[in-house]
Design an enzyme around this catalytic site. Structure first.
Site, PDB file in Angstrom:
ATOM      1  N   SER A 137       0.807  -1.223   0.000  1.00 46.76           N
ATOM      2  CA  SER A 137       0.000   0.000   0.000  1.00 46.76           C
ATOM      3  C   SER A 137       0.838   1.270   0.000  1.00 46.76           C
ATOM      4  O   SER A 137       0.375   2.314  -0.463  1.00 46.76           O
ATOM      5  CB  SER A 137      -0.942   0.023   1.211  1.00 46.76           C
ATOM      6  OG  SER A 137      -0.204  -0.062   2.425  1.00 46.76           O
ATOM      7  N   ASP A 149      -0.529   6.141  11.616  1.00 43.91           N
ATOM      8  CA  ASP A 149      -0.608   4.754  12.067  1.00 43.91           C
ATOM      9  C   ASP A 149       0.765   4.086  12.107  1.00 43.91           C
ATOM     10  O   ASP A 149       0.869   2.884  12.271  1.00 43.91           O
ATOM     11  CB  ASP A 149      -1.559   3.941  11.186  1.00 43.91           C
ATOM     12  CG  ASP A 149      -1.091   3.841   9.740  1.00 43.91           C
ATOM     13  OD1 ASP A 149      -0.046   4.441   9.397  1.00 43.91           O
ATOM     14  OD2 ASP A 149      -1.772   3.160   8.949  1.00 43.91           O
ATOM     15  N   HIS A 181       1.622   4.109   7.187  1.00 43.37           N
ATOM     16  CA  HIS A 181       1.293   4.805   5.943  1.00 43.37           C
ATOM     17  C   HIS A 181       1.712   6.274   6.048  1.00 43.37           C
ATOM     18  O   HIS A 181       1.110   7.036   6.804  1.00 43.37           O
ATOM     19  CB  HIS A 181      -0.201   4.695   5.637  1.00 43.37           C
ATOM     20  CG  HIS A 181      -0.641   3.275   5.449  1.00 43.37           C
ATOM     21  ND1 HIS A 181      -1.087   2.502   6.499  1.00 43.37           N
ATOM     22  CD2 HIS A 181      -0.677   2.500   4.338  1.00 43.37           C
ATOM     23  CE1 HIS A 181      -1.394   1.295   6.037  1.00 43.37           C
ATOM     24  NE2 HIS A 181      -1.144   1.265   4.743  1.00 43.37           N
TER      25      HIS A 181
END
Length: 214
Positions: free
Chosen positions: A15, A188, A191
């Site tokens: 991601s 977090d 990310h």
């Protein structure tokens, strides 16, 4: 020929690389909103006579196992000049957020063996392995310690295959955390914010001998 002159550049990973990109063909957001799009924009703005073909093959949640499943389609068939691989974050994370789901865990031996096999299949002119990272300034934190270990494993793969290694944890995020709070870089701890993504782009371009004063 300088690596920065290469036209076909491919980024693959999870991601972090994906950066909320669209998978729709010809969509304007195929590079996402993260470091891949920043790198493309800086390269094209600085070297307008070049026509860089940058591809983003990041998919959220991927581990090294997932890369193996799509390696032929997303890497070998594309035949990039430059190949950047950033993987390992989810290989570590699954051991913390899904501790009882052993089947989802990728342990060091499998990680190294699979990674080396993928690299050896590629015919890219130059390959860069990027370390996984964790935005945690406390190096004794269990997840930070394991992420650092997987970064060391990544480095060992690069050395055994005689390719380039970029340590994003030590070269990019550890220095950044000396001036910014961890959550300013990634809420977090995984990310990155736009600042974190730009820091990744800056580190990668520096390794490509990008001329910042052009």
């Amino acid at each position: 020929m300088s690596a920065i002159q290469s036209e076909r550049i491919l980024f693959i990973g999870d991601s972090i690389t994906e950066g909320y990109r669209s998978e729709r063909e010809h969509h304007s957001n195929q590079l996402g909103y993260g470091y891949v799009s920043f790198i493309y924009a800086l390269l094209q703005a600085t070297y307008p006579s070049k026509h860089y073909k940058v591809s983003n093959k990041g998919i959220g949640g991927n581990t090294i196992r997932d890369l193996q499943k799509r390696w032929q389609r997303d890497v070998l068939s594309v035949k990039p000049d430059l190949l950047f691989i950033m993987i390992g974050i989810n290989d570590v994370w699954r051991q913390f957020d899904q501790p009882s789901t052993i089947s989802e865990h990728v342990y060091p031996d499998e990680f190294i063996e699979t990674y080396r096999h993928l690299v050896q299949q590629s015919s890219a002119k130059k390959i860069f392995l990027l370390s996984p990272f964790y935005i945690q300034s406390e190096k004794g934190d269990p997840m930070r310690k394991m992420m650092d270990h997987y970064g060391t494993l990544t480095k060992s793969v690069a050395q055994s295959c005689n390719i380039s290694f970029i340590d994003l944890q030590k070269q990019t995020f550890d220095p950044l955390m000396q001036g910014l709070d961890d959550i300013e870089i990634a809420q977090d701890r995984i990310h990155p914010s736009s600042v974190g993504h730009m820091a990744i782009a800056r580190t990668i371009l520096t390794h490509l001998d990008y001329k910042w004063d052009n």
